[in-house]
Scaffold this active site. Sequence first.
Site, PDB file in Angstrom:
ATOM      1  N   LYS A  56      -9.616 -17.119  -4.916  1.00 20.19           N
ATOM      2  CA  LYS A  56      -8.942 -17.245  -3.947  1.00 20.19           C
ATOM      3  C   LYS A  56     -10.364 -17.560  -3.027  1.00 20.19           C
ATOM      4  O   LYS A  56     -10.119 -18.683  -2.245  1.00 20.19           O
ATOM      5  CB  LYS A  56      -7.730 -16.520  -2.999  1.00 20.19           C
ATOM      6  CG  LYS A  56      -6.522 -16.714  -3.796  1.00 20.19           C
ATOM      7  CD  LYS A  56      -5.817 -15.451  -2.858  1.00 20.19           C
ATOM      8  CE  LYS A  56      -4.307 -15.828  -3.342  1.00 20.19           C
ATOM      9  NZ  LYS A  56      -3.738 -15.237  -2.605  1.00 20.19           N
ATOM     10  N   ASN A  97      -8.555   6.973   1.968  1.00 20.52           N
ATOM     11  CA  ASN A  97      -9.910   7.271   2.863  1.00 20.52           C
ATOM     12  C   ASN A  97     -10.919   6.141   2.088  1.00 20.52           C
ATOM     13  O   ASN A  97     -11.585   6.647   3.000  1.00 20.52           O
ATOM     14  CB  ASN A  97     -10.255   8.944   2.076  1.00 20.52           C
ATOM     15  CG  ASN A  97     -10.832   9.681   2.770  1.00 20.52           C
ATOM     16  OD1 ASN A  97     -11.109   9.867   4.024  1.00 20.52           O
ATOM     17  ND2 ASN A  97     -11.864  11.016   2.770  1.00 20.52           N
ATOM     18  N   LYS A 151     -14.203   0.116   4.805  1.00 19.25           N
ATOM     19  CA  LYS A 151     -13.442  -1.746   4.719  1.00 19.25           C
ATOM     20  C   LYS A 151     -12.762  -1.657   5.899  1.00 19.25           C
ATOM     21  O   LYS A 151     -12.769  -2.700   6.162  1.00 19.25           O
ATOM     22  CB  LYS A 151     -13.275  -1.389   3.243  1.00 19.25           C
ATOM     23  CG  LYS A 151     -12.160  -2.978   3.156  1.00 19.25           C
ATOM     24  CD  LYS A 151     -12.204  -3.131   1.842  1.00 19.25           C
ATOM     25  CE  LYS A 151     -10.826  -3.809   1.045  1.00 19.25           C
ATOM     26  NZ  LYS A 151      -9.985  -4.162   0.355  1.00 19.25           N
ATOM     27  N   TYR A 170       7.228  -7.420  -4.591  1.00 21.69           N
ATOM     28  CA  TYR A 170       8.685  -8.525  -5.141  1.00 21.69           C
ATOM     29  C   TYR A 170       9.011  -8.056  -6.424  1.00 21.69           C
ATOM     30  O   TYR A 170      10.093  -8.671  -7.015  1.00 21.69           O
ATOM     31  CB  TYR A 170       7.862  -9.692  -5.484  1.00 21.69           C
ATOM     32  CG  TYR A 170       7.023 -10.853  -5.777  1.00 21.69           C
ATOM     33  CD1 TYR A 170       5.685 -10.753  -5.101  1.00 21.69           C
ATOM     34  CD2 TYR A 170       7.409 -10.911  -6.946  1.00 21.69           C
ATOM     35  CE1 TYR A 170       4.983 -11.069  -5.837  1.00 21.69           C
ATOM     36  CE2 TYR A 170       6.239 -11.628  -8.305  1.00 21.69           C
ATOM     37  CZ  TYR A 170       4.997 -12.137  -7.515  1.00 21.69           C
ATOM     38  OH  TYR A 170       4.051 -11.972  -7.614  1.00 21.69           O
TER      39      TYR A 170
HETATM   40  P1  NAP Z   1      -5.826  -6.535  -2.453  1.00 20.65           P
HETATM   41  O1  NAP Z   1      -6.989  -7.299  -1.655  1.00 20.65           O
HETATM   42  O2  NAP Z   1      -6.231  -5.413  -3.820  1.00 20.65           O
HETATM   43  O3  NAP Z   1      -5.581  -5.565  -1.763  1.00 20.65           O
HETATM   44  C1  NAP Z   1      -4.451  -4.467  -1.377  1.00 20.65           C
HETATM   45  C2  NAP Z   1      -4.595  -2.999  -0.743  1.00 20.65           C
HETATM   46  O4  NAP Z   1      -4.326  -1.660  -1.444  1.00 20.65           O
HETATM   47  C3  NAP Z   1      -6.464  -2.267  -0.689  1.00 20.65           C
HETATM   48  O5  NAP Z   1      -6.597  -2.293   0.688  1.00 20.65           O
HETATM   49  C4  NAP Z   1      -5.859  -1.195  -1.709  1.00 20.65           C
HETATM   50  O6  NAP Z   1      -6.519   0.039  -0.972  1.00 20.65           O
HETATM   51  C5  NAP Z   1      -5.073  -0.424  -1.669  1.00 20.65           C
HETATM   52  N1  NAP Z   1      -4.258   0.487  -2.532  1.00 20.65           N
HETATM   53  C6  NAP Z   1      -4.576  -0.163  -3.350  1.00 20.65           C
HETATM   54  N2  NAP Z   1      -3.661   0.710  -4.291  1.00 20.65           N
HETATM   55  C7  NAP Z   1      -3.787   1.616  -3.855  1.00 20.65           C
HETATM   56  C8  NAP Z   1      -2.927   3.295  -3.407  1.00 20.65           C
HETATM   57  N3  NAP Z   1      -2.948   4.257  -4.194  1.00 20.65           N
HETATM   58  N4  NAP Z   1      -3.312   4.789  -2.252  1.00 20.65           N
HETATM   59  C9  NAP Z   1      -3.719   3.544  -0.633  1.00 20.65           C
HETATM   60  N5  NAP Z   1      -3.654   2.190  -1.251  1.00 20.65           N
HETATM   61  C10 NAP Z   1      -3.742   2.033  -1.970  1.00 20.65           C
HETATM   62  O7  NAP Z   1      -4.719  -6.476  -2.839  1.00 20.65           O
HETATM   63  P2  NAP Z   1      -3.392  -7.948  -1.856  1.00 20.65           P
HETATM   64  O8  NAP Z   1      -3.798  -9.071  -2.235  1.00 20.65           O
HETATM   65  O9  NAP Z   1      -3.993  -7.760  -0.327  1.00 20.65           O
HETATM   66  O10 NAP Z   1      -1.885  -7.171  -2.499  1.00 20.65           O
HETATM   67  C11 NAP Z   1      -1.119  -6.399  -1.607  1.00 20.65           C
HETATM   68  C12 NAP Z   1       0.185  -6.537  -2.918  1.00 20.65           C
HETATM   69  O11 NAP Z   1       1.054  -7.315  -1.357  1.00 20.65           O
HETATM   70  C13 NAP Z   1       0.126  -6.025  -3.198  1.00 20.65           C
HETATM   71  O12 NAP Z   1       1.304  -5.143  -4.327  1.00 20.65           O
HETATM   72  C14 NAP Z   1       0.560  -7.660  -4.440  1.00 20.65           C
HETATM   73  O13 NAP Z   1       1.507  -7.833  -5.230  1.00 20.65           O
HETATM   74  C15 NAP Z   1       1.369  -8.617  -2.708  1.00 20.65           C
HETATM   75  N6  NAP Z   1       0.888  -9.040  -2.131  1.00 20.65           N
HETATM   76  C16 NAP Z   1       2.389 -10.393  -2.234  1.00 20.65           C
HETATM   77  C17 NAP Z   1       2.550 -11.638  -1.827  1.00 20.65           C
HETATM   78  C18 NAP Z   1       4.418 -12.595  -1.922  1.00 20.65           C
HETATM   79  O14 NAP Z   1       3.635 -13.401  -1.810  1.00 20.65           O
HETATM   80  N7  NAP Z   1       5.267 -11.619  -1.596  1.00 20.65           N
HETATM   81  C19 NAP Z   1       0.741 -12.122  -1.945  1.00 20.65           C
HETATM   82  C20 NAP Z   1       0.225 -11.545  -1.825  1.00 20.65           C
HETATM   83  C21 NAP Z   1       0.027 -10.621  -1.860  1.00 20.65           C
HETATM   84  P3  NAP Z   1      -8.581  -0.237  -1.040  1.00 20.65           P
HETATM   85  O15 NAP Z   1      -9.330  -1.084  -0.392  1.00 20.65           O
HETATM   86  O16 NAP Z   1      -8.989   1.357  -1.436  1.00 20.65           O
HETATM   87  O17 NAP Z   1      -8.376  -0.866  -3.120  1.00 20.65           O
END
Ligand code: NAP
Length: 278
Positions: free
Chosen positions: A64, A148, A153, A218
């Site tokens: 992206k 934590n 970030k 989803y």
């Molecule tokens: P991302 O950029 O990897 O961000 C994920 C976030 O979750 C980060 O802040 C990460 O923390 C945190 N995280 C991951 N594991 C964790 C845990 N065990 N405890 C606490 N925090 C945790 O991913 P993203 O693209 O934003 O996507 C996030 C979610 O949204 C995913 O489930 C994805 O499938 C979903 N999503 C859905 C759609 C839709 O159209 N429905 C679109 C996009 C994304 P760190 O920064 O510490 O890694």
Amino acid sequence: MKHYAVIGSPIGHTMSPFIHNRLFDINSIKADYTAIEVSSQDLNTKFNTVLNKLDGFNVTIPNKQFIIPLLDDIDACAKLYGSVNTVKNTNGHFSGYTTDADGFVMALQSEQIRLDGSVIILGCGGVARVMAYECIKRGASITFAVRNQSMDKCRALCNDIRQNFATASVQVCDINTITVGADLLVNATPIGMHPNIDLCPVNDTVISRCGAVFDAIYNPLDTVLLQKARANGSVVCNGMSMLVYQAAKAQTIWEGVTFDKAEIDYICRLASAELANK
Ligand code: NAP
């Protein structure tokens, strides 16, 4: 016949071909839509050999951001988020857009969930950033709840938001010790996603203090978080509608077509059944 695709890596489990092909059917558009495995290392070569022959394509993890330097221009929203998920080819001129923001806003608005009140966002990654900006634009106050290791970030993201919206109300807390309630709770972490479907990102007390809950996940459609929120009497919305609305917006960019809520709901039902079959 027009040709579209989604590119990413890994791309095996994507729902995008299923959703886009059914959206094309609604408007009788003669187009195909496939999934193409493209890693960030392959992106440049594939862009010049395969992707440049398509009428348009969607971009998912990990490309992206990496796609941006290859494009001729990107729109204001993609610039703000530093992220492109939709590319349109107009006679060899490649324009980039992001439709995640529209997907999020339209999914919540379709359930009459307000974005302008107090909002707790779990996580501070790519989609959390988009959601925060869209809520801030509408006057919301945001509390990011993060683990934590994400604190620094997340503070950087808050500073970034304040640079763009000087009066924005944004704060950060630990996801394990949330003390506030909110009009809207948004899960923008993968906690509760397949295969870890028994996990819930916050405890019952936090859920009981939130009026509406949106989970970006989803798969599964009905996460533990949403089940608990529904039992608590909250309005809930799952990530499938965001996925379908952002796909619909991509087709508006490519083909100029629009969809009503009944059509989106119909595709959500089909995609949910397809997901259950898988
Ligand atoms: P991302 O950029 O990897 O961000 C994920 C976030 O979750 C980060 O802040 C990460 O923390 C945190 N995280 C991951 N594991 C964790 C845990 N065990 N405890 C606490 N925090 C945790 O991913 P993203 O693209 O934003 O996507 C996030 C979610 O949204 C995913 O489930 C994805 O499938 C979903 N999503 C859905 C759609 C839709 O159209 N429905 C679109 C996009 C994304 P760190 O920064 O510490 O890694």
